[in-house]
Structure formats: structure tokens, C-alpha cells
Design a protein around this motif. Structure first.
Motif, PDB file in Angstrom:
ATOM      1  N   PHE A  54       5.517  -3.673 -10.419  1.00 13.12           N
ATOM      2  CA  PHE A  54       5.201  -4.748 -11.446  1.00 13.12           C
ATOM      3  C   PHE A  54       5.031  -6.206 -10.751  1.00 13.12           C
ATOM      4  O   PHE A  54       4.172  -6.995 -10.688  1.00 13.12           O
ATOM      5  N   LEU A  55       6.168  -6.556  -9.728  1.00 18.04           N
ATOM      6  CA  LEU A  55       6.392  -7.840  -9.518  1.00 18.04           C
ATOM      7  C   LEU A  55       5.481  -8.065  -8.132  1.00 18.04           C
ATOM      8  O   LEU A  55       4.830  -9.193  -7.997  1.00 18.04           O
ATOM      9  N   SER A  56       5.397  -7.068  -7.514  1.00 16.51           N
ATOM     10  CA  SER A  56       4.384  -7.133  -6.213  1.00 16.51           C
ATOM     11  C   SER A  56       2.906  -7.180  -6.814  1.00 16.51           C
ATOM     12  O   SER A  56       2.136  -8.006  -6.115  1.00 16.51           O
ATOM     13  N   SER A  57       2.444  -6.574  -7.747  1.00 14.95           N
ATOM     14  CA  SER A  57       1.201  -6.732  -8.350  1.00 14.95           C
ATOM     15  C   SER A  57       0.803  -8.056  -8.610  1.00 14.95           C
ATOM     16  O   SER A  57      -0.056  -8.787  -8.817  1.00 14.95           O
ATOM     17  N   TYR A  58       1.866  -8.671  -9.440  1.00 17.95           N
ATOM     18  CA  TYR A  58       2.084 -10.076 -10.092  1.00 17.95           C
ATOM     19  C   TYR A  58       1.712 -10.890  -8.814  1.00 17.95           C
ATOM     20  O   TYR A  58       0.824 -11.728  -8.960  1.00 17.95           O
TER      21      TYR A  58
ATOM     22  N   TRP B 194       6.241 -16.948  -5.742  1.00 18.31           N
ATOM     23  CA  TRP B 194       5.967 -16.079  -4.868  1.00 18.31           C
ATOM     24  C   TRP B 194       6.986 -16.316  -3.513  1.00 18.31           C
ATOM     25  O   TRP B 194       7.398 -15.259  -3.034  1.00 18.31           O
ATOM     26  N   MET B 195       7.292 -17.413  -3.180  1.00 19.68           N
ATOM     27  CA  MET B 195       8.196 -17.855  -2.215  1.00 19.68           C
ATOM     28  C   MET B 195       9.682 -17.175  -2.479  1.00 19.68           C
ATOM     29  O   MET B 195      10.413 -16.748  -1.719  1.00 19.68           O
ATOM     30  N   ILE B 196       9.937 -17.359  -3.831  1.00 23.37           N
ATOM     31  CA  ILE B 196      11.307 -16.697  -4.287  1.00 23.37           C
ATOM     32  C   ILE B 196      11.425 -15.178  -4.153  1.00 23.37           C
ATOM     33  O   ILE B 196      12.182 -14.570  -3.857  1.00 23.37           O
TER      34      ILE B 196
ATOM     35  N   ILE C  96      -4.722 -13.342  -5.150  1.00 18.71           N
ATOM     36  CA  ILE C  96      -6.392 -12.867  -5.197  1.00 18.71           C
ATOM     37  C   ILE C  96      -6.985 -14.069  -5.997  1.00 18.71           C
ATOM     38  O   ILE C  96      -8.008 -14.648  -5.550  1.00 18.71           O
ATOM     39  N   ILE C  97      -6.401 -14.205  -7.256  1.00 10.83           N
ATOM     40  CA  ILE C  97      -7.020 -15.344  -8.083  1.00 10.83           C
ATOM     41  C   ILE C  97      -7.101 -16.600  -7.434  1.00 10.83           C
ATOM     42  O   ILE C  97      -8.028 -17.353  -7.379  1.00 10.83           O
TER      43      ILE C  97
ATOM     44  N   THR D  83       0.915  -1.333  -0.138  1.00 11.99           N
ATOM     45  CA  THR D  83       0.049   0.141  -0.042  1.00 11.99           C
ATOM     46  C   THR D  83       0.891   1.244   0.045  1.00 11.99           C
ATOM     47  O   THR D  83       0.482   2.304  -0.787  1.00 11.99           O
ATOM     48  N   ASN D  84       1.832   1.350   0.731  1.00 11.87           N
ATOM     49  CA  ASN D  84       2.896   2.315   0.710  1.00 11.87           C
ATOM     50  C   ASN D  84       3.437   2.650  -0.465  1.00 11.87           C
ATOM     51  O   ASN D  84       3.521   3.687  -0.945  1.00 11.87           O
ATOM     52  N   ASN D  85       4.031   1.772  -1.151  1.00 13.02           N
ATOM     53  CA  ASN D  85       4.469   1.970  -2.426  1.00 13.02           C
ATOM     54  C   ASN D  85       3.473   2.251  -3.310  1.00 13.02           C
ATOM     55  O   ASN D  85       3.735   2.985  -4.406  1.00 13.02           O
ATOM     56  N   LEU D  86       2.378   1.656  -3.578  1.00 13.73           N
ATOM     57  CA  LEU D  86       1.401   1.831  -4.527  1.00 13.73           C
ATOM     58  C   LEU D  86       0.961   3.472  -4.199  1.00 13.73           C
ATOM     59  O   LEU D  86       0.648   4.362  -5.330  1.00 13.73           O
TER      60      LEU D  86
END
Length: 139
Positions: A73-77, A111-113, A83-84, A51-54
């Protein structure tokens, strides 16, 4: 909101320190309690950082560096994929679809990486923003 963004690097440092401190408590508490605490703290870090970075990304006060673009980009991925995955498991869509389940298993591995990399990158961005804001002249 400006107050939260002003202390963003300290907030992130505190949440990360709590997260790392929880791993020390593994020896002293039961596995069930500490695992719930670690998962909760992990999501707290993710929510605070994302949220802070957005907010900073869409704010005109902060510079849109390459690092910030990569982080968003990566965090939105990760967030959109998560969510999906939650929606698919709630509606039980991927129950019989083995290739789709394998695809989401690969997503979770990615995601773990990415998660530790994103945590560190966000903290570095936050400290960079703090240093840039300290160098700006007050008008």
C-alpha cells in the motif's frame, strides 16, 4: 524468476550496502558524481524492492502478511505519486497552479519520510520470507 526471489534478501542487502557505502565516498569524489551515483542507487533499491515484493504479493507461494499489505500500500502510494509528478512536470500542468505545487511538495516530503521505512520493511519482509521458506519441508 524463482532464482531471483530465492536470493532476494541477499540482493537487497547488497544494494543497500552499496547505497550506504556511497555516502562514505562523498569525501573522495566530486559532489556531482557521487550525487548522481546515490540517486541512481536509490532508484535501483526502489525498483528491486518494489518489483520483488509485488511478485511475492501476487504469488501463491508467499504468505500475505500484514507487513506485506502495508508495504504494498505505502510503496504503491509512493510509486503512483512519483509517476503522476513526473507526468505533470513533463506536460507542465502544475506550472501556474500554486496549491497543486504545494500539494506535490508535501507528497515529496512524505516520500522522504517513508523511503527509509519502506527500505527497512522490505528487507525485513525478505528475511522473513527466507526463514519461512527454509522451514518448509521439501516434497
Amino acid at each position: 524468476m524463482k532464482t531471483i526471489l530465492k536470493y532476494d534478501s541477499q540482493i537487497q542487502s547488497f544494494t543497500i550496502a552499496l547505497f550506504l557505502l556511497s555516502f562514505i565516498f562523498i569525501k573522495f569524489f566530486s559532489d556531482d558524481i557521487i550525487s548522481k551515483l546515490i540517486v541512481g542507487e536509490f532508484f535501483l533499491i526502489a525498483i528491486v524492492q518494489y518489483t520483488n515484493n509485488l511478485i511475492k504479493f501476487f504469488s501463491k507461494e508467499y504468505i500475505r502478511t500484514d507487513s506485506r499489505y502495508v508495504y504494498i500500500f505505502l510503496s504503491s502510494y509512493v510509486v503512483i505519486g512519483f509517476i503522476i509528478l513526473i507526468l505533470l512536470s513533463i506536460f507542465d500542468i502544475a506550472k501556474g497552479n500554486i496549491p497543486l505545487r504545494h500539494f506535490f511538495e508535501l507528497l515529496v516530503i512524505s516520500w522522504m519520510i517513508l523511503s527509509p521505512i519502506l527500505i527497512i520493511q522490505s528487507l525485513l519482509i525478505s528475511y522473513s520470507d527466507k526463514n519461512l521458506n527454509n522451514e518448509k519441508p521439501n516434497i
